[in-house]
Write a protein that holds these residues in place. Sequence first.
Motif, PDB file in Angstrom:
ATOM      1  N   GLU A  43       0.813  -1.226   0.000  1.00 38.76           N
ATOM      2  CA  GLU A  43       0.000   0.000   0.000  1.00 38.76           C
ATOM      3  C   GLU A  43       0.839   1.264   0.000  1.00 38.76           C
ATOM      4  OE1 GLU A  43      -2.479  -0.340   3.393  1.00 38.76           O
ATOM      5  OE2 GLU A  43      -3.826  -1.863   2.508  1.00 38.76           O
ATOM      6  N   ASN A  44       2.098   1.202   0.453  1.00 41.47           N
ATOM      7  CA  ASN A  44       2.854   2.430   0.683  1.00 41.47           C
ATOM      8  C   ASN A  44       4.188   2.520  -0.031  1.00 41.47           C
ATOM      9  OD1 ASN A  44       1.229   3.750   3.086  1.00 41.47           O
ATOM     10  ND2 ASN A  44       1.453   1.582   3.631  1.00 41.47           N
ATOM     11  N   HIS A  45       4.669   1.428  -0.634  1.00 43.20           N
ATOM     12  CA  HIS A  45       6.040   1.481  -1.159  1.00 43.20           C
ATOM     13  C   HIS A  45       6.211   2.458  -2.317  1.00 43.20           C
ATOM     14  CE1 HIS A  45       4.316  -1.303  -4.127  1.00 43.20           C
ATOM     15  NE2 HIS A  45       5.337  -0.990  -4.897  1.00 43.20           N
ATOM     16  N   SER A  46       5.129   2.765  -3.025  1.00 48.70           N
ATOM     17  CA  SER A  46       5.214   3.719  -4.132  1.00 48.70           C
ATOM     18  C   SER A  46       4.918   5.152  -3.713  1.00 48.70           C
ATOM     19  CB  SER A  46       4.241   3.299  -5.235  1.00 48.70           C
ATOM     20  OG  SER A  46       2.909   3.256  -4.754  1.00 48.70           O
ATOM     21  N   VAL A  47       4.621   5.378  -2.432  1.00 48.85           N
ATOM     22  CA  VAL A  47       4.332   6.730  -1.945  1.00 48.85           C
ATOM     23  C   VAL A  47       5.642   7.496  -1.805  1.00 48.85           C
ATOM     24  CG1 VAL A  47       3.400   8.062  -0.028  1.00 48.85           C
ATOM     25  CG2 VAL A  47       2.288   5.930  -0.722  1.00 48.85           C
ATOM     26  N   PRO A  48       5.745   8.714  -2.344  1.00 52.38           N
ATOM     27  CA  PRO A  48       6.985   9.496  -2.234  1.00 52.38           C
ATOM     28  C   PRO A  48       7.354   9.730  -0.773  1.00 52.38           C
ATOM     29  CG  PRO A  48       5.509  10.461  -3.861  1.00 52.38           C
ATOM     30  CD  PRO A  48       4.725   9.403  -3.153  1.00 52.38           C
ATOM     31  N   THR A  51       9.862   5.170   3.468  1.00 54.94           N
ATOM     32  CA  THR A  51      11.115   4.427   3.604  1.00 54.94           C
ATOM     33  C   THR A  51      10.850   3.083   4.265  1.00 54.94           C
ATOM     34  OG1 THR A  51      12.304   6.516   3.878  1.00 54.94           O
ATOM     35  CG2 THR A  51      13.477   4.495   4.479  1.00 54.94           C
ATOM     36  N   PHE A  52      11.340   2.031   3.681  1.00 53.77           N
ATOM     37  CA  PHE A  52      11.090   0.674   4.171  1.00 53.77           C
ATOM     38  C   PHE A  52      11.664   0.491   5.572  1.00 53.77           C
ATOM     39  CE2 PHE A  52      11.765  -3.813   4.772  1.00 53.77           C
ATOM     40  CZ  PHE A  52      10.729  -4.431   4.096  1.00 53.77           C
ATOM     41  N   GLU A  53      12.910   0.895   5.794  1.00 53.82           N
ATOM     42  CA  GLU A  53      13.562   0.638   7.076  1.00 53.82           C
ATOM     43  C   GLU A  53      12.868   1.370   8.207  1.00 53.82           C
ATOM     44  OE1 GLU A  53      18.023   0.793   9.074  1.00 53.82           O
ATOM     45  OE2 GLU A  53      17.600   1.894   7.227  1.00 53.82           O
ATOM     46  N   ILE A  54      12.487   2.620   7.986  1.00 51.43           N
ATOM     47  CA  ILE A  54      11.841   3.403   9.037  1.00 51.43           C
ATOM     48  C   ILE A  54      10.457   2.848   9.344  1.00 51.43           C
ATOM     49  CG2 ILE A  54      10.937   5.690   9.608  1.00 51.43           C
ATOM     50  CD1 ILE A  54      13.182   6.883   7.928  1.00 51.43           C
ATOM     51  N   ALA A  55       9.714   2.468   8.306  1.00 53.69           N
ATOM     52  CA  ALA A  55       8.331   2.042   8.509  1.00 53.69           C
ATOM     53  C   ALA A  55       8.218   0.603   9.010  1.00 53.69           C
ATOM     54  CB  ALA A  55       7.549   2.209   7.203  1.00 53.69           C
ATOM     55  N   LEU A  56       9.098  -0.277   8.539  1.00 55.75           N
ATOM     56  CA  LEU A  56       8.896  -1.698   8.806  1.00 55.75           C
ATOM     57  C   LEU A  56      10.081  -2.392   9.461  1.00 55.75           C
ATOM     58  CD1 LEU A  56       7.186  -2.701   5.419  1.00 55.75           C
ATOM     59  CD2 LEU A  56       6.069  -2.225   7.598  1.00 55.75           C
ATOM     60  N   GLY A  57      11.243  -1.744   9.536  1.00 51.40           N
ATOM     61  CA  GLY A  57      12.436  -2.407  10.061  1.00 51.40           C
ATOM     62  C   GLY A  57      12.256  -2.955  11.465  1.00 51.40           C
ATOM     63  N   ILE A 134      24.449  -4.587 -20.317  1.00 49.24           N
ATOM     64  CA  ILE A 134      24.898  -5.618 -19.388  1.00 49.24           C
ATOM     65  C   ILE A 134      24.617  -5.116 -17.984  1.00 49.24           C
ATOM     66  CG2 ILE A 134      26.835  -7.025 -18.638  1.00 49.24           C
ATOM     67  CD1 ILE A 134      25.924  -7.546 -21.492  1.00 49.24           C
ATOM     68  N   MET A 135      23.551  -5.621 -17.400  1.00 47.40           N
ATOM     69  CA  MET A 135      23.141  -5.188 -16.075  1.00 47.40           C
ATOM     70  C   MET A 135      23.226  -6.346 -15.095  1.00 47.40           C
ATOM     71  SD  MET A 135      19.823  -2.902 -17.110  1.00 47.40           S
ATOM     72  CE  MET A 135      19.569  -2.459 -15.388  1.00 47.40           C
ATOM     73  N   GLY A 136      23.603  -6.020 -13.859  1.00 48.23           N
ATOM     74  CA  GLY A 136      23.670  -7.031 -12.828  1.00 48.23           C
ATOM     75  C   GLY A 136      22.290  -7.438 -12.357  1.00 48.23           C
ATOM     76  N   PRO A 137      22.227  -8.384 -11.426  1.00 52.44           N
ATOM     77  CA  PRO A 137      20.929  -8.838 -10.906  1.00 52.44           C
ATOM     78  C   PRO A 137      20.166  -7.704 -10.243  1.00 52.44           C
ATOM     79  CG  PRO A 137      22.694 -10.338 -10.267  1.00 52.44           C
ATOM     80  CD  PRO A 137      23.352  -9.132 -10.848  1.00 52.44           C
ATOM     81  N   SER A 138      18.890  -7.625 -10.516  1.00 48.50           N
ATOM     82  CA  SER A 138      18.031  -6.602  -9.913  1.00 48.50           C
ATOM     83  C   SER A 138      16.853  -7.293  -9.247  1.00 48.50           C
ATOM     84  CB  SER A 138      17.543  -5.617 -10.977  1.00 48.50           C
ATOM     85  OG  SER A 138      16.811  -6.297 -11.982  1.00 48.50           O
ATOM     86  N   PHE A 139      16.079  -6.512  -8.483  1.00 45.06           N
ATOM     87  CA  PHE A 139      14.926  -7.037  -7.748  1.00 45.06           C
ATOM     88  C   PHE A 139      13.701  -6.200  -8.105  1.00 45.06           C
ATOM     89  CE2 PHE A 139      18.664  -8.325  -5.496  1.00 45.06           C
ATOM     90  CZ  PHE A 139      18.390  -9.600  -5.040  1.00 45.06           C
ATOM     91  N   PRO A 140      13.146  -6.439  -9.296  1.00 45.43           N
ATOM     92  CA  PRO A 140      12.015  -5.610  -9.736  1.00 45.43           C
ATOM     93  C   PRO A 140      10.717  -6.028  -9.063  1.00 45.43           C
ATOM     94  CG  PRO A 140      12.495  -7.283 -11.384  1.00 45.43           C
ATOM     95  CD  PRO A 140      13.534  -7.437 -10.321  1.00 45.43           C
ATOM     96  N   GLY A 141       9.765  -5.100  -9.034  1.00 49.50           N
ATOM     97  CA  GLY A 141       8.425  -5.415  -8.557  1.00 49.50           C
ATOM     98  C   GLY A 141       8.411  -5.879  -7.117  1.00 49.50           C
ATOM     99  N   VAL A 142       7.652  -6.942  -6.872  1.00 43.33           N
ATOM    100  CA  VAL A 142       7.462  -7.435  -5.520  1.00 43.33           C
ATOM    101  C   VAL A 142       8.740  -8.072  -4.962  1.00 43.33           C
ATOM    102  CG1 VAL A 142       6.711  -9.754  -6.158  1.00 43.33           C
ATOM    103  CG2 VAL A 142       5.790  -8.706  -4.096  1.00 43.33           C
ATOM    104  N   GLN A 143       9.716  -8.384  -5.814  1.00 42.12           N
ATOM    105  CA  GLN A 143      10.985  -8.911  -5.315  1.00 42.12           C
ATOM    106  C   GLN A 143      11.672  -7.910  -4.386  1.00 42.12           C
ATOM    107  OE1 GLN A 143      13.614 -10.511  -8.326  1.00 42.12           O
ATOM    108  NE2 GLN A 143      11.897 -11.307  -9.544  1.00 42.12           N
ATOM    109  N   GLU A 144      11.398  -6.631  -4.605  1.00 42.27           N
ATOM    110  CA  GLU A 144      11.999  -5.593  -3.760  1.00 42.27           C
ATOM    111  C   GLU A 144      11.607  -5.772  -2.294  1.00 42.27           C
ATOM    112  OE1 GLU A 144      11.979  -0.700  -3.314  1.00 42.27           O
ATOM    113  OE2 GLU A 144      10.756  -1.714  -4.822  1.00 42.27           O
ATOM    114  N   PHE A 145      10.364  -6.213  -2.032  1.00 37.33           N
ATOM    115  CA  PHE A 145       9.927  -6.423  -0.652  1.00 37.33           C
ATOM    116  C   PHE A 145      10.772  -7.494   0.024  1.00 37.33           C
ATOM    117  CE2 PHE A 145       7.474  -9.236   2.118  1.00 37.33           C
ATOM    118  CZ  PHE A 145       7.195  -8.360   3.172  1.00 37.33           C
TER     119      PHE A 145
END
Length: 830
Positions: A43-48, A51-57, A134-145
């Motif tokens: 619900e909030n990860h796309s809100v400007p 921050t993940f660490e502050i909200a959920l860490g 040539i890009m390294g491994p990324s975590f797009p979409g829900v993988q970021e969570f």
Amino acid sequence: MGELNVCFQTDTDNRENFPSACAFHTFKNQRDTFYEIFRIWEENHSVPGWTFEIALGSKIRTMLTLHNDAINYYHFARLFKSQLLISCIQNRQQAEVEDDESISFLKTLKHVNPEKLNQLHKRLVTPQLSKNQIMGPSFPGVQEFFKNFILFAFNPIFYIHLENCLVHEIMELNDTQFNSSEIEDSETTVDEQTQQNFITCLSSLRLLAKILGLVVSLPYRSQSNNFKGLIAAQVEVRSKVLPAVNLHLCLYNAIALGKLSITVPWIAKYLAMMDIVSLRLPYYMQILELLYYIYKAVNHSEFSAPDSCISQQTVILLKSTLGWLFELPNFPKDLYPAWQKMYKVKGLRSLKQLDKYYVQKNMLLGESPVSVTSTKCNLDKLDIINEKTLRVCCPSVGLNVSVSNSNTNLNKHITPVSSQLHRSAKSAGIKHLELQLEEAFFHGQPASTRKTVDFVSERVASTCVKHICNTLLTSSRETNLNMFRKILKKRPSGRQSEKLEEQLLNDVTDFEASVANETNILAIKMSKELREQCEATIPGICELRVIKSIESLLAEDSLISVKEMCIKIATRLAMERIHQWIQSHIVGGSLFIKDMQLELNRFLKNNTSLQPPVQEKKHNPNAVSPTTITIDLREFIWNILDNGGESLTITAVSTTLDNLYETLNERADLVVGPEKILYSLSTDFALFLVAYRSDMFSLNVQEKFIRIWAMSRWKALELDSPLHRIFSSRNVMLLAQPEKEEIWPVFGRFIKKLIEKDVLDINSLSDQCVALFRQDWPVPILEHLSKCLTEIIADLKASDETTEKMKYLLGWIAETYNGIEFCDDYNPID
């Protein structure tokens, strides 16, 4: 929240699997908290500013320490892993199914405006150009969570249990078996469901390996690992520690069992997550060296050979995956020269040599080896990798193709077709819901239930297809041939026969054309009747066999409702496989046209009134007999095969060709059979001369061959002319055996003469070249064919528009032959 969450598993999640009631209830609280954290993030990860660490860490760390028992950590690690696969793999694939249903309407537009539809396709599938592809491994979409959850958990106990859980799941998936379909003609063909299962398995492996690499490399993350002194010091300290997953054994087994296509992609993903120091540890350097050898061996594998242990699609997958890994910033590129030197010394030129080398090495280690050649049809040889697999696992392949074949900003506007797509989306939604319900049903059952349903559906589908082939198709073919024989008997009878003799029977081609329309109509009719017969009988047979199988294989204490649901699911899966086979094989009238063509050939051969007329000629008893000429030509060919034609003379060749022309032109007792043999032998003799004694294939000899083949008497035999197969696979291999580059331009100039003298039709030549293009050839032969075709079209004068088009087509084929290469990206091997 994701569309699917991890369901309760009766085998592993009940109270008996926890040491105490407190641990069991605490885990339920941990589970609820985990999904609450997941919901907050969605619900909030796309809100400007969020921050993940502050909200959920702190919430994550508190949740993990609610009960510091190893069993709770184990269960939560399993929950985390299962939700990772559901959110990132299963939900994504279900969305793709819905998208496929939604765009199915667009397939009907391909006949309306193919060019615009092609532009639309490019607009939708072409990735955006980037400065660094040539890009390294990324975590797009829900993988970021899941990535951030790991980064901010700060819990080493959770990391250890998660690592163990990931390694176990990777090993299980890596041992998945994929077999060829028993309902297809080819031993390497797999059905659509097996291809989808392979994509799911491979995607899951790559995702789990990436997360595992993140967890393993987490303690070694640093910004200062680029200094050589620091790297050497860390290598010295860490070189004695072995990783949790045995990559050596995985790669050895992949080589021996022929399953590189499923093992190499996830190992490459895992290694891509490692830091610079890790990849310079002795253990990982051996892995990287082995991957380099695999890459070089794949580049030199003759996958087009009949005994090849790897397919072309597997080659593309491995080359793309390893090429991507080798270009990453953390990869030790300074080791390439040493690896290349060792590669040449060991002489590992193919996968079979790699297999032999590492099987011997495994024997030294005390492990039981398995040879590639002992596997009947290994995974790497199956046609299991399709365009979708490459798009998912190797996006750079699609990117390179799209970039090279598309212009800039050609596609400006997309006009939506909303009403039809809404209807498709609605039906796709219903199907999606049904699949979700089936998935939820299996989550509440033991794992053996799903395996039983899959096994029953596959075996019943195979049995039903065999019933179609052995019973229904056999009966339909016999009925079709009887009806076709009646059509042929009606043609040349009574007065109608006299009429046809004047108009049609003087030319076999005209007679075949006269029955072609009825042949096609009859074949389509019989194909339709066969499909209707399958629709009427197969569902009942399928359901009956499924019922008997499910009742026999499921546990006796299974509920009746569970058995009924398993029967419905197995029947649906089996019928889907059967329908796929019907759609692929019983289409048009191809199954029946071949039988009717053979019957027509027998009819023409046995009916003397339909034999093509030949020119009358005066008999010359002094002309050489056909038997003598046949013996002479065969002796010349055997002479060439035995000793390369060293004893041949230009005089003997010219005399024999003159005698052949005289025999064909002046022997009235020559019948059609021996005449065809002489025609075929003369063609073979010309090819052997080009291949082994091109010095004797002078302009004078070429003119003698052309004079023989241009005879009007032989024009009547054009339907069975060897010149229609002069560019066949057999003849190309015949020319390639001496391994002489200089013969191909000679052969090309001779073919051009045949076209100019109207002995060989350019349309026939183009058809032969296209047929060759459909086959896999070694690179040297492709280069030779390119040179040959280049000589053919050089200064070739086109008499009409059709000939001009064929000339351009041959030019394109020549360029394509020359452009197909499977070369290395590194130094060539001497």
